[in-house]
Enzyme design. Structure first.
Site, PDB file in Angstrom:
ATOM      1  N   ARG A  58     -20.872 -18.975  33.773  1.00 43.99           N
ATOM      2  CA  ARG A  58     -19.430 -19.116  34.005  1.00 43.99           C
ATOM      3  C   ARG A  58     -19.106 -20.075  35.138  1.00 43.99           C
ATOM      4  NH1 ARG A  58     -20.476 -13.837  32.594  1.00 43.99           N
ATOM      5  NH2 ARG A  58     -20.549 -13.244  34.770  1.00 43.99           N
ATOM      6  N   GLU A  95     -26.576  -7.253  41.354  1.00 49.86           N
ATOM      7  CA  GLU A  95     -25.954  -5.947  41.567  1.00 49.86           C
ATOM      8  C   GLU A  95     -26.680  -4.883  40.764  1.00 49.86           C
ATOM      9  OE1 GLU A  95     -21.536  -3.887  41.233  1.00 49.86           O
ATOM     10  OE2 GLU A  95     -21.816  -5.940  40.571  1.00 49.86           O
TER      11      GLU A  95
END
Length: 171
Positions: A58, A95
């Protein structure tokens, strides 16, 4: 327009307890996408840069139109095995997992000033990895610029360069 309203939030994706911030709903709206790129460019123009480095995938959607509009070069940071020439690589934690990224060794000339761009800052692992790659080839990293930052995860703390984010969401 309020760009935060164009971001879709998907609970428990990709795993339970995570809220995924989906930018495809921003990208599909021409006015919102244009405003997003224009606002990111306004932040980027405060710095003297030679190239924009975009992080797969992205970060390409944001960084490439920024580089084009600013008349700067664009350098992709990709997943392993996606670049056809000699690369430098680094491993990092996410994460919810770990990964590696690579960049062409000749994508940035020694001493060039680069701005690293991505869609989302969470724990900072990907951003830190991109900074390491750029420094390894001799770039001066002037900062990292993110469309979204997840507040409370303190991702900016370990990146090691100035961090700016256009939008903030709770983690």
């Amino acid at each position: 327009m309020d760009l935060k309203e164009t971001i879709r939030s998907i609970k428990d994706y990709p795993e339970e307890g995570v809220t995924f911030r989906d930018i495809t709903t921003l990208l599909k709206e021409g006015d919102a996408f244009k405003q997003c790129i224009d606002e990111l460019i306004a932040l980027a123009e405060k710095k003297e840069i030679d190239k924009i480095v975009g992080i797969e995938a992205r970060g390409f959607l944001i960084g490439a139109p920024m580089a084009y509009a600013m008349g700067k070069g664009f350098v992709p940071v990709r997943k392993p095995g996606k670049l056809p020439s000699e690369t430098v690589a680094t491993h990092y934690d996410l994460e919810y997992g770990s990964d590696s990224v690579e960049m062409h060794i000749d994508g940035i000339d020694k001493g060039e000033r680069v701005l690293i761009v991505d869609d989302l800052l969470a724990t900072g692992g990907t951003g830190k990895a991109a900074v390491e790659l750029c420094k390894e080839v001799g770039a001066e990293v002037v900062g990292c610029l993110f469309l979204i930052e997840l507040d409370g995860l303190n991702g900016r703390d370990d990146i090691g360069v100035e961090v700016e984010s256009l939008l903030h969401f709770p983690a």
